[in-house]
Design a protein around this motif. Structure first.
Motif, PDB file in Angstrom:
ATOM      1  N   GLY A 107       0.805  -1.212   0.000  1.00  0.00           N
ATOM      2  CA  GLY A 107       0.000   0.000   0.000  1.00  0.00           C
ATOM      3  C   GLY A 107       0.832   1.253   0.000  1.00  0.00           C
ATOM      4  N   ASP A 108       1.920   1.243   0.754  1.00  0.00           N
ATOM      5  CA  ASP A 108       2.802   2.398   0.779  1.00  0.00           C
ATOM      6  C   ASP A 108       3.483   2.595  -0.563  1.00  0.00           C
ATOM      7  N   ARG A 109       3.868   1.494  -1.157  1.00  0.00           N
ATOM      8  CA  ARG A 109       4.551   1.573  -2.451  1.00  0.00           C
ATOM      9  C   ARG A 109       3.626   2.123  -3.517  1.00  0.00           C
ATOM     10  N   VAL A 110       2.400   1.652  -3.521  1.00  0.00           N
ATOM     11  CA  VAL A 110       1.432   2.145  -4.487  1.00  0.00           C
ATOM     12  C   VAL A 110       1.182   3.627  -4.261  1.00  0.00           C
ATOM     13  N   ALA A 111       1.252   4.062  -3.010  1.00  0.00           N
ATOM     14  CA  ALA A 111       1.017   5.461  -2.675  1.00  0.00           C
ATOM     15  C   ALA A 111       2.187   6.355  -3.065  1.00  0.00           C
ATOM     16  N   GLY A 112       3.267   5.760  -3.553  1.00  0.00           N
ATOM     17  CA  GLY A 112       4.403   6.550  -4.009  1.00  0.00           C
ATOM     18  C   GLY A 112       5.444   6.831  -2.955  1.00  0.00           C
TER      19      GLY A 112
ATOM     20  N   ASP B  75       1.210  -0.363 -13.000  1.00  0.00           N
ATOM     21  CA  ASP B  75       1.881  -0.499 -14.288  1.00  0.00           C
ATOM     22  C   ASP B  75       1.536   0.641 -15.236  1.00  0.00           C
ATOM     23  N   ASP B  76       0.282   1.005 -15.312  1.00  0.00           N
ATOM     24  CA  ASP B  76      -0.115   2.088 -16.213  1.00  0.00           C
ATOM     25  C   ASP B  76       0.539   3.400 -15.807  1.00  0.00           C
ATOM     26  N   THR B  77       0.569   3.671 -14.519  1.00  0.00           N
ATOM     27  CA  THR B  77       1.190   4.903 -14.028  1.00  0.00           C
ATOM     28  C   THR B  77       2.675   4.920 -14.344  1.00  0.00           C
ATOM     29  N   MET B  78       3.353   3.805 -14.102  1.00  0.00           N
ATOM     30  CA  MET B  78       4.789   3.735 -14.382  1.00  0.00           C
ATOM     31  C   MET B  78       5.058   3.861 -15.878  1.00  0.00           C
ATOM     32  N   ASN B  79       4.249   3.216 -16.695  1.00  0.00           N
ATOM     33  CA  ASN B  79       4.417   3.329 -18.142  1.00  0.00           C
ATOM     34  C   ASN B  79       4.236   4.770 -18.599  1.00  0.00           C
ATOM     35  N   ASP B  80       3.262   5.475 -18.031  1.00  0.00           N
ATOM     36  CA  ASP B  80       3.054   6.884 -18.368  1.00  0.00           C
ATOM     37  C   ASP B  80       4.256   7.730 -17.969  1.00  0.00           C
ATOM     38  N   LYS B  81       4.804   7.488 -16.787  1.00  0.00           N
ATOM     39  CA  LYS B  81       5.962   8.249 -16.323  1.00  0.00           C
ATOM     40  C   LYS B  81       7.176   8.002 -17.211  1.00  0.00           C
TER      41      LYS B  81
END
Length: 57
Positions: free
Chosen positions: A11-16, A45-51
């Motif tokens: 959860g923390d990781r997903v929260a950035g 994955d989608d967020t990382m791909n966008d970044k």
């Protein structure tokens, strides 16, 4: 986080939250986080791909 390694830090990781902060609170190193908890960290994955796409132009 409570400093316990009984709950995966997904959860923390997903929260950035940076891995260094997660591991500091768990009392582990980043290598342990990646080796032990990598299979617990899901999503993003989608967020990382966008970044990555934004960084590469």
């Amino acid at each position: 986080m409570t400093g316990s390694d009984s709950v995966p830090p997904g959860g923390d990781r997903v929260a950035g939250v940076p891995p260094t902060e997660v591991t500091r609170r768990l009392g582990h190193g980043v290598a342990v986080l990646l080796r032990v908890y990598a299979n617990c960290i899901d999503g993003g994955d989608d967020t990382m791909n966008d970044k990555i796409g934004d960084a590469l132009g």
